[in-house]
Design a protein around this motif. Structure first.
Motif, short mmCIF file in Angstrom:
data_model
loop_
_atom_site.label_atom_id
_atom_site.label_comp_id
_atom_site.label_asym_id
_atom_site.label_seq_id
_atom_site.Cartn_x
_atom_site.Cartn_y
_atom_site.Cartn_z
N SER A 100 0.83 -1.20 0.00
CA SER A 100 0.00 0.00 0.00
C SER A 100 0.87 1.25 0.00
O SER A 100 1.85 1.35 0.74
CB SER A 100 -0.92 0.03 1.22
OG SER A 100 -1.68 1.23 1.26
N ASP A 101 0.47 2.23 -0.82
CA ASP A 101 1.19 3.50 -0.89
C ASP A 101 0.78 4.44 0.23
O ASP A 101 1.30 5.55 0.32
CB ASP A 101 0.94 4.19 -2.24
CG ASP A 101 1.30 3.29 -3.41
OD1 ASP A 101 2.13 2.39 -3.22
OD2 ASP A 101 0.75 3.48 -4.50
N SER A 102 -0.14 4.02 1.07
CA SER A 102 -0.53 4.77 2.26
C SER A 102 -0.59 3.81 3.43
O SER A 102 -0.94 2.64 3.27
CB SER A 102 -1.91 5.43 2.07
OG SER A 102 -1.90 6.31 0.97
N ASP A 187 -8.76 3.78 -10.47
CA ASP A 187 -8.91 2.85 -9.36
C ASP A 187 -8.45 3.52 -8.06
O ASP A 187 -7.78 4.55 -8.08
CB ASP A 187 -8.09 1.58 -9.60
CG ASP A 187 -6.61 1.88 -9.87
OD1 ASP A 187 -6.31 2.90 -10.52
OD2 ASP A 187 -5.76 1.11 -9.41
N GLU A 188 -8.82 2.94 -6.93
CA GLU A 188 -8.35 3.47 -5.66
C GLU A 188 -6.85 3.24 -5.56
O GLU A 188 -6.36 2.14 -5.77
CB GLU A 188 -9.08 2.80 -4.49
CG GLU A 188 -10.51 3.26 -4.33
CD GLU A 188 -11.04 3.02 -2.93
OE1 GLU A 188 -10.30 2.49 -2.09
OE2 GLU A 188 -12.20 3.38 -2.68
N ASN A 194 -1.40 10.08 -1.98
CA ASN A 194 -0.22 10.87 -1.70
C ASN A 194 -0.17 12.15 -2.54
O ASN A 194 0.21 13.21 -2.05
CB ASN A 194 1.04 10.05 -1.95
CG ASN A 194 1.36 9.12 -0.80
OD1 ASN A 194 2.05 9.48 0.14
ND2 ASN A 194 0.84 7.90 -0.87
N PHE A 195 -0.55 12.04 -3.81
CA PHE A 195 -0.53 13.23 -4.68
C PHE A 195 -1.54 14.27 -4.20
O PHE A 195 -1.23 15.47 -4.14
CB PHE A 195 -0.83 12.81 -6.12
CG PHE A 195 -0.79 13.96 -7.11
CD1 PHE A 195 0.40 14.61 -7.38
CD2 PHE A 195 -1.94 14.38 -7.76
CE1 PHE A 195 0.45 15.68 -8.28
CE2 PHE A 195 -1.90 15.43 -8.66
CZ PHE A 195 -0.71 16.08 -8.92
N PHE A 209 -10.38 19.50 -2.35
CA PHE A 209 -10.95 18.16 -2.42
C PHE A 209 -10.31 17.18 -1.43
O PHE A 209 -10.60 16.00 -1.44
CB PHE A 209 -10.81 17.61 -3.85
CG PHE A 209 -11.37 18.54 -4.89
CD1 PHE A 209 -12.74 18.61 -5.11
CD2 PHE A 209 -10.53 19.38 -5.61
CE1 PHE A 209 -13.26 19.49 -6.06
CE2 PHE A 209 -11.05 20.25 -6.56
CZ PHE A 209 -12.42 20.31 -6.78
N GLY A 210 -9.42 17.69 -0.57
CA GLY A 210 -8.80 16.84 0.42
C GLY A 210 -7.92 15.78 -0.22
O GLY A 210 -7.47 15.92 -1.36
N ASN A 211 -7.67 14.71 0.52
CA ASN A 211 -6.89 13.60 -0.03
C ASN A 211 -7.61 12.29 0.21
O ASN A 211 -8.29 12.11 1.22
CB ASN A 211 -5.49 13.55 0.59
CG ASN A 211 -5.50 13.20 2.07
OD1 ASN A 211 -5.76 14.06 2.91
ND2 ASN A 211 -5.22 11.96 2.39
N ALA A 212 -7.50 11.41 -0.74
CA ALA A 212 -8.15 10.09 -0.66
C ALA A 212 -7.55 9.19 -1.73
O ALA A 212 -6.91 9.67 -2.67
CB ALA A 212 -9.66 10.22 -0.88
N LYS A 213 -7.76 7.90 -1.59
CA LYS A 213 -7.29 6.95 -2.60
C LYS A 213 -8.13 7.04 -3.87
O LYS A 213 -7.64 6.74 -4.97
CB LYS A 213 -7.33 5.53 -2.04
CG LYS A 213 -6.32 5.29 -0.94
CD LYS A 213 -6.49 3.90 -0.34
CE LYS A 213 -5.55 3.72 0.84
NZ LYS A 213 -5.79 2.44 1.55
#
Length: 364
Positions: A100-102, A187-188, A194-195, A209-213
């Motif tokens: 996972s990248d997070s 895709d998630e 991260n971006f 828009f905040g951050n999310a997968k």
């Protein structure tokens, strides 16, 4: 805790040969980097893993070397399904470990812990994957972009390549009057997480828009996984996107210089990304090594958009603990890490790598 500055050189891609020479016990120059380290950590068992596409190239190399050195009794399958899918597979019990990248989110942690009787699900940073801003505009080289301009492009507020905001940051550049086609992951993805975290931390007024997968901003075109993004940008004039450096290099994509907190437009290299990772803090406790990255870094020469890809694995309780420990001991070794430099990744700083290695060593 601050990662010590003198380890920056250790993650520069330009020092890959030095790392390979002094960091690995591999003495066979014809063997893959870190091959001896793989052999020294062999453990029998069949592992099924999935998740981050950002680390796919690293995983492919690690698995090939590990299996070549360890023989038929060590079998590992890694499917590049995306970070979100990987974590859900781990929680569902269909993946022995996940990429996972997070790090696990607060709501995911107890679900993941439940798969680890007597232990916990660990966030183990394993791959440093700088995120490149890639684009396809004929005749435009050395594109420079600030966080605010990037945010406006991906928020669909800047829609032409010759927009005054882009022109102001690229004096003398030949900018066409064509439409910008911003490409995002469909895709998630931890890369998206991260971006967008970078945009929300550095361009708060422009990025709402905040951050999310999952991609939240309007407009743009979606592409599946990192290789899908790279392929679409390479084949489509007028596009811009974000993708890991390894995929950008493999597809020979143009990479923009990005303005950091010190006001410098910085080219993406292993060294410039390493300067940002060197300022990260370990936010996890005990053997959990979740990192916090300063996206607004003011370190001179630091490229600010970086991600660290984690392996999510049980500290205790997995029926395949020995096999997981064996493989991850290799990937966390100096030999395993030195193998990454030739693939467009940066090895972990030694101060982080040694902690990951110690955490993996306790898996039972």
């Amino acid at each position: 805790m601050k990662l010590q500055r003198y380890y920056v050189a250790g993650i520069a891609l330009t020092t890959a040969l030095a790392l390979s020479a002094c960091g690995s016990d591999n003495t066979d120059s014809s063997a893959a980097p870190g091959a001896s380290a793989a052999k020294g950590n062999c453990a029998a068992g069949q592992l099924t893993a999935q998740g981050s596409s950002a680390q796919k190239n690293a995983m492919d190399e690690w698995i090939k070397t590990y299996q070549q050195q360890c023989g038929a009794d060590a079998k590992i399958g890694y499917e590049s399904t995306g970070s979100g899918a990987g974590i859900q597979a781990f929680i569902a019990g269909t993946a022995d470990f996940a990429g996972s990248d997070s790090a696990l989110k607060p709501e995911e942690q107890p679900q993941a812990d439940a798969k680890c009787p007597g232990g916990q699900a660990l966030n183990l940073p394993m791959v440093t994957g700088p995120i490149a801003v890639v684009y396809n505009v004929d005749g435009l080289d050395g594109l420079q972009l600030s966080p605010a301009t990037l945010a406006k492009i991906f928020a669909n507020k800047i829609t032409k390549w010759n927009d005054p905001a882009i022109a102001a940051e690229n004096s003398g550049a030949k900018l066409p009057a064509t439409t910008i086609q911003a490409v995002h992951r469909s895709d998630e993805s931890g890369t998206t997480d991260n971006f967008t975290k970078y945009l929300s931390k550095t361009a708060e007024a422009e990025w709402t828009f905040g951050n999310a997968k999952a991609w939240k901003a309007p407009g743009g075109t979606g592409a599946n996984k990192s290789d899908g993004v790279a392929s679409l940008v390479k084949s489509t004039p007028g596009t811009i996107s974000y993708v890991e450096m390894s995929f950008a290099e493999n597809s020979s994509l143009k990479m923009a210089k990005v303005k950091n907190g010190a006001g410098e437009y910085v080219e993406l290299t292993g060294d410039s990304a390493g300067k940002t990772i060197a300022g990260a803090k370990i936010a996890g406790t005990g053997d959990d090594l979740k990192l916090e990255i300063d996206y607004a870094t003011k370190e001179a020469g630091a490229y600010p958009i970086v991600l660290v890809t984690y392996e999510i694995a049980c500290s205790k309780g997995s029926a395949k603990a020995a096999a997981i420990k064996g493989f991850l001991s290799y990937t966390a070794s100096t030999g395993g890490q030195s193998a990454l430099a030739q693939l467009g990744y940066a090895p972990l700083p030694e101060s982080v790598r040694s902690k990951v290695e110690a955490s993996v060593a306790k898996i039972s």
